[in-house]
Design an enzyme around this catalytic site. Structure first.
Site, PDB file in Angstrom:
ATOM      1  N   HIS A  88       0.827  -1.214   0.000  1.00  0.00           N
ATOM      2  CA  HIS A  88       0.000   0.000   0.000  1.00  0.00           C
ATOM      3  C   HIS A  88       0.857   1.257   0.000  1.00  0.00           C
ATOM      4  O   HIS A  88       0.421   2.322  -0.397  1.00  0.00           O
ATOM      5  CB  HIS A  88      -0.899   0.048   1.238  1.00  0.00           C
ATOM      6  CG  HIS A  88      -1.692  -1.184   1.451  1.00  0.00           C
ATOM      7  ND1 HIS A  88      -2.711  -1.572   0.601  1.00  0.00           N
ATOM      8  CD2 HIS A  88      -1.628  -2.146   2.403  1.00  0.00           C
ATOM      9  CE1 HIS A  88      -3.227  -2.709   1.040  1.00  0.00           C
ATOM     10  NE2 HIS A  88      -2.599  -3.075   2.125  1.00  0.00           N
ATOM     11  N   HIS A 115       5.520   6.248   6.860  1.00  0.00           N
ATOM     12  CA  HIS A 115       5.205   5.844   5.492  1.00  0.00           C
ATOM     13  C   HIS A 115       4.725   7.087   4.753  1.00  0.00           C
ATOM     14  O   HIS A 115       4.518   8.142   5.373  1.00  0.00           O
ATOM     15  CB  HIS A 115       4.139   4.751   5.487  1.00  0.00           C
ATOM     16  CG  HIS A 115       2.853   5.210   6.079  1.00  0.00           C
ATOM     17  ND1 HIS A 115       2.543   5.044   7.405  1.00  0.00           N
ATOM     18  CD2 HIS A 115       1.808   5.894   5.540  1.00  0.00           C
ATOM     19  CE1 HIS A 115       1.378   5.587   7.648  1.00  0.00           C
ATOM     20  NE2 HIS A 115       0.901   6.124   6.544  1.00  0.00           N
ATOM     21  N   HIS A 117       2.316   8.849   1.289  1.00  0.00           N
ATOM     22  CA  HIS A 117       1.235   8.779   0.298  1.00  0.00           C
ATOM     23  C   HIS A 117       1.660   9.714  -0.829  1.00  0.00           C
ATOM     24  O   HIS A 117       2.265  10.747  -0.577  1.00  0.00           O
ATOM     25  CB  HIS A 117      -0.078   9.248   0.919  1.00  0.00           C
ATOM     26  CG  HIS A 117      -0.467   8.466   2.148  1.00  0.00           C
ATOM     27  ND1 HIS A 117      -1.302   7.382   2.098  1.00  0.00           N
ATOM     28  CD2 HIS A 117      -0.104   8.607   3.453  1.00  0.00           C
ATOM     29  CE1 HIS A 117      -1.452   6.880   3.323  1.00  0.00           C
ATOM     30  NE2 HIS A 117      -0.739   7.611   4.169  1.00  0.00           N
ATOM     31  N   GLU A 127      -2.895  13.457   1.456  1.00  0.00           N
ATOM     32  CA  GLU A 127      -4.224  13.045   1.919  1.00  0.00           C
ATOM     33  C   GLU A 127      -4.961  14.255   2.485  1.00  0.00           C
ATOM     34  O   GLU A 127      -6.076  14.546   2.080  1.00  0.00           O
ATOM     35  CB  GLU A 127      -4.088  11.930   2.962  1.00  0.00           C
ATOM     36  CG  GLU A 127      -3.517  10.653   2.337  1.00  0.00           C
ATOM     37  CD  GLU A 127      -3.919   9.393   3.067  1.00  0.00           C
ATOM     38  OE1 GLU A 127      -3.614   9.281   4.261  1.00  0.00           O
ATOM     39  OE2 GLU A 127      -4.541   8.511   2.428  1.00  0.00           O
ATOM     40  N   HIS A 140       3.601  10.333   6.988  1.00  0.00           N
ATOM     41  CA  HIS A 140       2.992  10.081   8.292  1.00  0.00           C
ATOM     42  C   HIS A 140       3.982   9.372   9.207  1.00  0.00           C
ATOM     43  O   HIS A 140       4.447   8.276   8.876  1.00  0.00           O
ATOM     44  CB  HIS A 140       1.753   9.198   8.133  1.00  0.00           C
ATOM     45  CG  HIS A 140       0.619   9.893   7.454  1.00  0.00           C
ATOM     46  ND1 HIS A 140      -0.401   9.234   6.792  1.00  0.00           N
ATOM     47  CD2 HIS A 140       0.351  11.222   7.341  1.00  0.00           C
ATOM     48  CE1 HIS A 140      -1.250  10.132   6.306  1.00  0.00           C
ATOM     49  NE2 HIS A 140      -0.822  11.344   6.619  1.00  0.00           N
ATOM     50  N   THR A 225      -6.107   6.338   8.047  1.00  0.00           N
ATOM     51  CA  THR A 225      -6.621   6.567   6.689  1.00  0.00           C
ATOM     52  C   THR A 225      -6.604   5.296   5.847  1.00  0.00           C
ATOM     53  O   THR A 225      -6.781   5.344   4.637  1.00  0.00           O
ATOM     54  CB  THR A 225      -5.834   7.681   5.963  1.00  0.00           C
ATOM     55  OG1 THR A 225      -4.484   7.251   5.764  1.00  0.00           O
ATOM     56  CG2 THR A 225      -5.848   8.979   6.747  1.00  0.00           C
ATOM     57  N   THR A 226      -6.368   4.157   6.512  1.00  0.00           N
ATOM     58  CA  THR A 226      -6.507   2.842   5.855  1.00  0.00           C
ATOM     59  C   THR A 226      -7.385   1.971   6.745  1.00  0.00           C
ATOM     60  O   THR A 226      -7.490   2.220   7.954  1.00  0.00           O
ATOM     61  CB  THR A 226      -5.129   2.160   5.695  1.00  0.00           C
ATOM     62  OG1 THR A 226      -4.485   2.090   6.973  1.00  0.00           O
ATOM     63  CG2 THR A 226      -4.232   2.920   4.720  1.00  0.00           C
TER      64      THR A 226
HETATM   65 ZN   LIG Z   1      -0.698   7.293   6.143  1.00  0.00          ZN
END
Ligand SMILES: [Zn+2]
Ligand SMILES: *[C@@H]1O[C@H](CO)[C@@H](O)[C@H](O)[C@H]1NC(C)=O
Ligand SMILES: *[C@@H]1O[C@H](CO)[C@@H](O)[C@H](O)[C@H]1NC(C)=O
Length: 311
Positions: A88, A115, A117, A127, A140, A225-226
């Site tokens: 992801h 991690h 995005h 995000e 994040h 957010t997952t």
């Molecule tokens: Zn994240």
């Protein structure tokens, strides 16, 4: 008859339950002809009403004087961190040495992993957004509440701040040397479940904007957010973006894949914005006004005082 219905319901539920584990981003849902579950079908808490990310309307964020600067410990420790493609995102495992306190948090929090995005489009990879503007990426740093004993029983059953995420927006700009060991590691981990270690030692501070800039941030309560989108995250979104060179940003989309067959480039791993609903966003203490602004503000009452005396 009842039993038949129950059996039918069970049969219908089974493939769904299996699909639950196959959550994916919208771009993957499209590419797979919707055989994986895109964001609007995510389960567990994902359809609740205190979700993340959100758009932050900066003029509506309320000053909160308890939002003092953070103290970062272990953030200066240099390591050759382990970096992993988890299917992801790209994740850096942070061991147990770095923690944060202050910043209006009730206790200290232990850093676990970071991690990112991103997108190939340089204003669609974050995000969170600020006043409707999205950025190239978002990083994040995920922390877990350190002091698990100081909580009351009631709180312990429903903690809204179990996890503290420090979110950094990333914009395309000048080359960022601090990020280079991470960027270079990406080529080693194109497929999910692959991991590697950085070739050069870096500290967390090497990745962040410098010093005083970290005292300006936004704060609200939201979710992961997952999936499962647990609503137990105290969010900090820093105002000052990190700058990476455009080529450093694009390396994430170019080197990483969502799938073992390397058919789909890992990009647009971004959850759509969620409604803010009844939540208030706070911002850290207003900065002292710089001198050129402060002077007229001081001079005006002084002048009128003098005018009064002269009368
Ligand atoms: Zn994240
Ligand atoms: C998705 O569906 C379209 C139209 O039905 C088909 O042409 C395509 O090959 C399918 N793609 C995948 C990845 O299954
Ligand atoms: C570099 O990283 C390695 C592995 O994380 C660590 O053992 C070593 O102490 C680090 N060296 C420096 C100079 O910080």
């Amino acid at each position: 008859m009842r039993l038949l219905f129950a059996l039918l319901a069970l049969a219908a539920a089974r493939p769904l339950a299996r699909a639950e584990s196959h959550w994916c981003y919208e771009i993957q849902a499209k590419a797979s002809n919707y055989t994986c579950l895109g964001p609007n079908k995510w389960g567990e808490f994902c359809q609740n009403n205190h979700q993340s990310p959100i758009n932050i309307v900066t003029s509506k964020a309320q000053f909160d004087h308890s939002l003092r600067p953070f103290s970062f410990s272990g953030y200066d420790k240099k390591h050759k961190w382990t970096v992993q493609n988890n299917g992801h995102s790209v994740m850096v495992l942070l061991g147990d040495e770095a923690r944060i306190a202050g910043g209006g948090l009730a206790t200290y929090y232990q850093a676990k992993q970071l991690h990112l995005h991103w997108s190939e489009v340089l204003d669609q990879g974050s995000e969170h957004s600020l006043d409707g503007a999205r950025f190239a990426m978002e990083m994040h740093i995920v922390h877990e509440k350190g002091d698990r004993t100081s909580r009351s029983k009631k709180e312990a059953q429903d903690p809204k701040d179990e996890i503290a995420v420090l979110a950094f927006l990333v914009k395309a700009g000048s080359e960022n040397e601090g990020f280079q060991p991470l960027v270079e590691a990406l080529a080693d981990i194109p497929k999910p479940d692959m991991s590697t270690t950085m070739k050069k030692n870096i500290s967390l501070l090497d990745l962040l904007p410098k010093g005083e800039k970290l005292s300006h941030y936004f704060r609200y309560l939201g979710s992961l957010t997952t999936p499962g989108c647990d609503e137990n995250v105290i969010w900090t979104v820093f105002k000052e973006p990190i700058q990476l060179h455009k080529d450093q940003v694009l390396a994430f989309s170019q080197k990483l894949y969502y799938d073992k067959e390397q058919k789909l480039k890992m990009t647009d791993n971004v959850r759509p914005l969620q409604p803010q609903n009844d939540r208030q966003v706070f911002k850290s203490q207003a900065p002292e006004p710089p001198l050129p602004l402060a002077l007229p503000a001081l001079l005006a009452p002084m002048l009128s005082l003098m005018a009064g005396l002269l009368h």
